[in-house]
Write a protein that holds these residues in place. Sequence first.
Motif, short mmCIF file in Angstrom:
data_model
loop_
_atom_site.label_atom_id
_atom_site.label_comp_id
_atom_site.label_asym_id
_atom_site.label_seq_id
_atom_site.Cartn_x
_atom_site.Cartn_y
_atom_site.Cartn_z
N SER A 81 0.82 -1.21 0.00
CA SER A 81 0.00 0.00 0.00
C SER A 81 0.85 1.27 0.00
CB SER A 81 -0.93 0.01 1.23
OG SER A 81 -0.20 0.23 2.42
N LEU A 82 2.17 1.12 0.19
CA LEU A 82 3.06 2.28 0.24
C LEU A 82 3.44 2.72 -1.17
CD1 LEU A 82 5.44 1.08 3.12
CD2 LEU A 82 3.41 2.54 3.32
N THR A 83 3.49 4.02 -1.38
CA THR A 83 3.93 4.57 -2.66
C THR A 83 5.43 4.33 -2.83
OG1 THR A 83 2.23 6.29 -2.60
CG2 THR A 83 4.14 6.70 -4.02
N VAL A 84 5.83 3.93 -4.03
CA VAL A 84 7.24 3.68 -4.34
C VAL A 84 7.75 4.80 -5.26
CG1 VAL A 84 8.89 2.07 -5.36
CG2 VAL A 84 6.89 1.19 -4.12
N LYS A 85 8.79 5.51 -4.79
CA LYS A 85 9.38 6.60 -5.55
C LYS A 85 10.87 6.66 -5.22
CE LYS A 85 7.32 10.61 -5.65
NZ LYS A 85 6.61 11.86 -5.23
N GLY A 86 11.59 7.43 -6.00
CA GLY A 86 13.00 7.65 -5.69
C GLY A 86 13.18 8.60 -4.52
N ARG A 87 14.31 8.49 -3.87
CA ARG A 87 14.63 9.37 -2.75
C ARG A 87 14.83 10.80 -3.24
NH1 ARG A 87 17.02 8.40 2.30
NH2 ARG A 87 17.27 6.19 1.77
N ALA A 88 14.18 11.76 -2.62
CA ALA A 88 14.36 13.17 -2.97
C ALA A 88 15.66 13.69 -2.36
CB ALA A 88 13.17 13.99 -2.46
N PRO A 89 16.19 14.80 -2.84
CA PRO A 89 17.40 15.37 -2.25
C PRO A 89 17.18 15.75 -0.78
CG PRO A 89 16.92 16.38 -4.38
CD PRO A 89 15.72 15.56 -4.01
N LYS A 90 18.26 15.74 -0.03
CA LYS A 90 18.19 16.12 1.38
C LYS A 90 18.23 17.64 1.56
CE LYS A 90 20.33 14.78 5.79
NZ LYS A 90 21.43 13.99 6.41
N THR A 91 18.28 18.36 0.46
CA THR A 91 18.38 19.82 0.48
C THR A 91 17.33 20.45 1.40
OG1 THR A 91 19.08 19.73 -1.82
CG2 THR A 91 18.39 21.87 -0.97
N GLY A 92 17.78 21.33 2.28
CA GLY A 92 16.87 22.04 3.17
C GLY A 92 16.56 21.34 4.47
N TYR A 93 17.05 20.11 4.64
CA TYR A 93 16.73 19.39 5.89
C TYR A 93 17.39 20.07 7.08
CZ TYR A 93 16.85 16.10 9.70
OH TYR A 93 16.73 15.54 10.94
N ASP A 94 16.62 20.19 8.14
CA ASP A 94 17.12 20.68 9.43
C ASP A 94 16.21 20.11 10.50
OD1 ASP A 94 17.36 22.57 11.80
OD2 ASP A 94 18.84 23.47 10.46
N ARG A 95 16.81 19.66 11.60
CA ARG A 95 15.99 19.11 12.69
C ARG A 95 14.94 20.09 13.17
NH1 ARG A 95 12.91 17.97 15.86
NH2 ARG A 95 12.93 16.41 17.55
N ASP A 96 15.24 21.38 13.11
CA ASP A 96 14.29 22.39 13.56
C ASP A 96 13.02 22.42 12.72
OD1 ASP A 96 16.02 23.11 15.57
OD2 ASP A 96 16.81 24.88 14.52
N LYS A 97 13.05 21.86 11.51
CA LYS A 97 11.85 21.80 10.68
C LYS A 97 10.79 20.89 11.30
CE LYS A 97 13.60 24.09 7.06
NZ LYS A 97 13.06 25.39 6.58
N PHE A 98 11.20 20.08 12.27
CA PHE A 98 10.29 19.16 12.95
C PHE A 98 9.95 19.65 14.36
CE2 PHE A 98 12.13 16.82 9.52
CZ PHE A 98 11.15 15.91 9.11
N GLY A 99 10.22 20.91 14.63
CA GLY A 99 9.87 21.52 15.91
C GLY A 99 10.91 21.28 16.98
N SER A 100 10.65 21.84 18.15
CA SER A 100 11.54 21.64 19.29
C SER A 100 11.55 20.18 19.70
CB SER A 100 11.09 22.51 20.48
OG SER A 100 11.08 23.87 20.13
N PRO A 101 12.73 19.62 20.00
CA PRO A 101 12.79 18.22 20.39
C PRO A 101 11.93 17.91 21.60
CG PRO A 101 14.98 19.05 19.89
CD PRO A 101 14.07 20.24 19.91
N TRP A 102 11.17 16.82 21.50
CA TRP A 102 10.41 16.24 22.61
C TRP A 102 9.32 17.17 23.13
CZ3 TRP A 102 11.90 12.19 20.79
CH2 TRP A 102 13.23 11.81 20.65
#
Length: 238
Positions: free
Chosen positions: A47-68
Amino acid sequence: MRRHRGGIAVVALVLVAVSGCELDTDGSAGPQDTAGAGGAALAAVDSLTVKGRAPKTGYDRDKFGSPWADTDSNRCDTRDDILKRDLEDVKFRGGDCTVASGTLDPDPYTGKDVTFQRGRSQVDIDHIVALSDAWQKGAQKWDPSKRIALANDPLNLLAVDAGTNRGKGDGDTATWLPPNKGYRCTYVAAQVAVKKKYGLWVTKAEQSAMKRVLSACPDQNLPAGGNPTKAPERFHAD
């Protein structure tokens, strides 16, 4: 049989020697199989979509909010919630929220006992689906509330041996599996559950690896539950 603290029920570990898989029953530490509510993990892979991995460009832990962040509003941060859920012999500091010490008995990734001591911890809280992996497979297009939800969802979190977790990095099923072969079915089922819940895609190699592991334990249930896929509005991410 073993009884966990933090409301976790009796654990029964059934190791299947031929497959090297652990067939879970409801109540084991970590993401919970709610009586098969999610169905078979192997079937869910398709049921999962299969695609190629996108670039990691722009990734930052802060994009997922303050830890915990305390997204479930129980007045304990997410890290302590998972420590309470997964550790044995838990001792608290100043109430019943801040975990001061405990033991992983055993650590699911290595099968060995690991001691948690606040300030000198050998225990990490692992994102089963790493946030960087999620970023490259759909999360970079999400609104911040969904990314915050993923980062704090108990379905995607597990207390584990720190050294082993840091060796995992942002690996997916195709590039990293727990050294403890008896936990691999449980681990991969959890990755499938998280990716299905949040609509994250998988690479072709990742899908093949998921099927290879779960084919050895076709009755492995898909974990279910966790938090909503949108964090409360008071939480923000950069």
